[in-house]
Design an enzyme around this catalytic site. Structure first.
Site, PDB file in Angstrom:
ATOM      1  N   LYS A   1      -7.884   5.273   2.614  1.00  0.00           N
ATOM      2  CA  LYS A   1      -8.712   4.095   2.366  1.00  0.00           C
ATOM      3  C   LYS A   1      -9.784   3.986   3.452  1.00  0.00           C
ATOM      4  O   LYS A   1      -9.584   4.467   4.562  1.00  0.00           O
ATOM      5  CB  LYS A   1      -7.838   2.830   2.431  1.00  0.00           C
TER       6      LYS A   1
ATOM      7  N   ARG B   1       2.482   2.569  -8.324  1.00  0.00           N
ATOM      8  CA  ARG B   1       3.057   2.926  -9.623  1.00  0.00           C
ATOM      9  C   ARG B   1       4.072   4.059  -9.476  1.00  0.00           C
ATOM     10  O   ARG B   1       5.011   4.162 -10.251  1.00  0.00           O
ATOM     11  CB  ARG B   1       1.932   3.289 -10.608  1.00  0.00           C
TER      12      ARG B   1
HETATM   13  N1  BES Z   1      -2.281  -1.589  -2.761  1.00  0.00           N
HETATM   14  C1  BES Z   1      -3.410  -1.097  -3.448  1.00  0.00           C
HETATM   15  C2  BES Z   1      -4.061  -2.133  -4.337  1.00  0.00           C
HETATM   16  C3  BES Z   1      -4.883  -3.187  -3.645  1.00  0.00           C
HETATM   17  C4  BES Z   1      -6.096  -2.866  -3.076  1.00  0.00           C
HETATM   18  C5  BES Z   1      -4.458  -4.480  -3.630  1.00  0.00           C
HETATM   19  C6  BES Z   1      -6.852  -3.847  -2.467  1.00  0.00           C
HETATM   20  C7  BES Z   1      -5.223  -5.471  -3.050  1.00  0.00           C
HETATM   21  C8  BES Z   1      -6.415  -5.150  -2.468  1.00  0.00           C
HETATM   22  C9  BES Z   1      -3.011   0.078  -4.345  1.00  0.00           C
HETATM   23  O1  BES Z   1      -2.014   0.877  -3.855  1.00  0.00           O
HETATM   24  C10 BES Z   1      -4.223   0.921  -4.508  1.00  0.00           C
HETATM   25  O2  BES Z   1      -4.669   1.467  -3.544  1.00  0.00           O
HETATM   26  N2  BES Z   1      -4.726   1.014  -5.722  1.00  0.00           N
HETATM   27  C11 BES Z   1      -5.881   1.776  -5.986  1.00  0.00           C
HETATM   28  C12 BES Z   1      -5.678   2.484  -7.288  1.00  0.00           C
HETATM   29  C13 BES Z   1      -6.757   3.506  -7.598  1.00  0.00           C
HETATM   30  C14 BES Z   1      -6.681   4.663  -6.636  1.00  0.00           C
HETATM   31  C15 BES Z   1      -6.581   3.970  -9.018  1.00  0.00           C
HETATM   32  C16 BES Z   1      -7.071   0.834  -6.066  1.00  0.00           C
HETATM   33  O3  BES Z   1      -6.925  -0.276  -6.612  1.00  0.00           O
HETATM   34  O4  BES Z   1      -8.121   1.167  -5.551  1.00  0.00           O
HETATM   35 MN    MN Z   2      -2.774   2.411  -2.602  1.00  0.00          MN
END
Ligand code: BES
Ligand code: MN
Ligand code: ZN
Length: 498
Positions: A279, A353
């Protein structure tokens, strides 16, 4: 917290503090009218002089009103009379609490429950009173060397009743709220704790402590060796980059004889860096909140057991960290999930997931009547519903309706979102049964579709709490959502509420 009900009028009640209200029109609420009679119009004068507007949430603390027994009176604006519903009621109570900042009051009695609050009842008015006041008292400063803002030393909450006939329902509402507030506070603490403290092991120990402290709860913790034997390779692929051991936490509450259990599954990523699909840096600290689904289901278990509800509920929490490292999963890696289905991990940041799918498969052994998973799953959900609503997806419209209804009743709302083949097709993989990502478009729904592939034959709902579990910015902190929605849902399932 102690709570009580009263039918004594506002001017004659011996309490340290009372809350009364005035509408935007200048119309005093029932208790404010009583105080006006006792004081020769002190509240009306305040309005006439323009010192209080009656607008929703505009509150003043009045001290030592003549002939009024309570030394502190908070007068709070109630807004428009015909719009005075649940959420206005709660905003008014919260504003009254804010006006008491720095006060030493040890007990407080809410007289706003004498108003005609739309779509409510004595049970819910008592519940919202205790919930709102309890929530306002929350303070997380255990990691600070000294406390700057001392919380109110409140010991007792009172609820004014229109008639003694309301006592039974109001007392039940207060009792339920007390358990819900305690559960929300637990969830908030777990969320706010940093990831170097709140590890998977810490979550497991917390679940074990709850089982020790609350009758009817039992906790079982499964380690990585057993996960391997169970074939939980999707879950294990997420934890492979960290030395912090993963835990699968299983909490059992048995409150009814032979009855298929409700299973709650909570995402417990104690820190989500994204893994190799790292990230960006700014705001990454907030990924300590990526275990808020876990915190919510564990906390809901504590509320259910505290209230000794006549239901069987099992909580399953897959807990681990998502870190990069030389042993971490790479984009493109393929794993075989516990269900036997293979997954191409195209993005290691779509890890929620992966842990959830094995936990959902594990849930099958309990032959659940229904299963609800709770997860801070997608940033896309925040784009869709903001920080206001929890996304509800389900393969069972009746279940989705029940959860949405529970959210309305508990004032912890969700919104029913779609699922469907068009979305599901976005998960296509050239090399495995399917991929763990489906592109940016409809990201909250495709994430749910991924989970849906592990729920065949089960009544299942998914709550995406990415937008609702915590607040950012200067008010950064865990909200305790969706503990109220979940507890309300279980209360309904238990047949406790009509
Ligand atoms: N924990 C995150 C989702 C999230 C991101 C919640 C920001 C709240 C704020 C999750 O694990 C994630 O990183 N999801 C990705 C999925 C994508 C790679 C398909 C996302 O939402 O960017
Ligand atoms: Mn994630
Ligand atoms: Zn995550």
């Amino acid at each position: 917290m102690n709570y009580s009900t009263t039918t004594t009028s506002a001017s004659r009640l011996a309490a340290a503090c009372i809350i009364v209200g005035i509408y935007e029109s200048g119309d005093p609420g029932k208790a404010a009218a009583d105080l006006d009679d006792a004081t020769d119009g002190a509240i009306r004068d305040l309005y006439r002089r323009g010192d209080i507007s009656g607008q929703l949430g505009d509150a003043r603390l009045l001290l030592s009103l003549p002939t009024v027994r309570a030394p502190r009176v908070v007068v709070v604006g109630l807004g428009k009379r015909d719009r005075f519903g649940i959420s206005a009621f709660r905003q008014a109570v919260a504003a009254a609490m804010a006006a008491l900042k720095g006060s030493k009051t040890q007990d407080i009695v809410n007289y706003l429950s004498l108003e005609d609050v739309r779509d409510s009842s004595p049970y819910y008015l008592a519940r919202y009173t205790v919930e709102t006041i309890g929530t306002a008292l929350y303070d997380f400063s255990e990691m600070k060397s000294s406390r700057k803002n001392k919380p109110l030393p409140l010991k007792k909450i009172g609820i004014a009743l229109k008639s003694p006939g309301e006592r039974r329902a109001a007392t039940q509402g207060a009792e339920h709220a007390d358990a819900i507030v305690a559960a929300m506070n637990l969830a908030r603490d777990l969320g706010n704790l940093p990831a170097n403290v709140c590890t998977p092991t810490y979550l497991a120990r917390t679940a074990q402590r709850l089982a020790r402290d609350i009758a009817g709860l039992r906790t079982q913790v499964i380690g990585e060796a057993q996960m391997q034997r169970l074939g939980m390779n999707a879950l294990l692929s997420v934890t492979s980059g960290t030395v912090e051991p993963a835990k699968l936490i299983v909490m059992h509450y048995k409150g009814a004889a032979k009855k298929a259990p409700i299973v709650l599954v909570g995402k417990g990523i104690t820190f989500d860096t994204g893994g190799i699909s790292l990230k960006p840096g700014p705001g990454m600290d907030e990924m300590k909140y990526d275990m808020c689904g876990a915190a919510a289901v564990m906390a809901t278990m504590s509320a259910i057991a505290t209230l000794a509800l006549p239901v069987n509920v099992i909580a399953i929490v897959p807990a681990c960290e998502n870190l990069p490292g030389s042993t971490a999963t790479r984009p493109g890696d393929i794993v075989k999930s516990m269900s036997g289905q293979t997954i191409e991990i195209l993005n290691t940041d779509a890890e929620g997931r992966l842990v959830l799918c094995d936990a959902i498969t594990y849930a099958r052994r309990f032959k659940p009547s229904l299963i609800v998973d709770v997860a801070t799953l997608t940033g896309a959900c925040v784009i869709a519903l903001g920080h206001h609503l929890t996304a509800i997806m389900s393969n069972d419209d009746k279940l989705a309706d029940s959860l949405a209804e529970a959210g309305i009743k508990a004032d912890d709302r969700g919104w029913h979102m779609p699922l469907g083949e068009d979305f599901d097709r976005q998960l296509k993989s050239n090399f495995a049964d399917f991929a763990n990502v489906g592109g940016r478009e409809g990201g909250a729904v495709t994430a749910a579709c991924f989970l849906g592939r592990f729920t065949a034959g089960m009544s299942w709902a998914h709550l995406d709490i990415a937008g609702t579990a915590w607040r950012s910015g200067s008010k950064k902190g865990s909200t305790g959502r969706p503990v109220p929605m979940l507890t309300e849902f279980v209360l309904q399932q238990a047949g406790i509420l009509s």
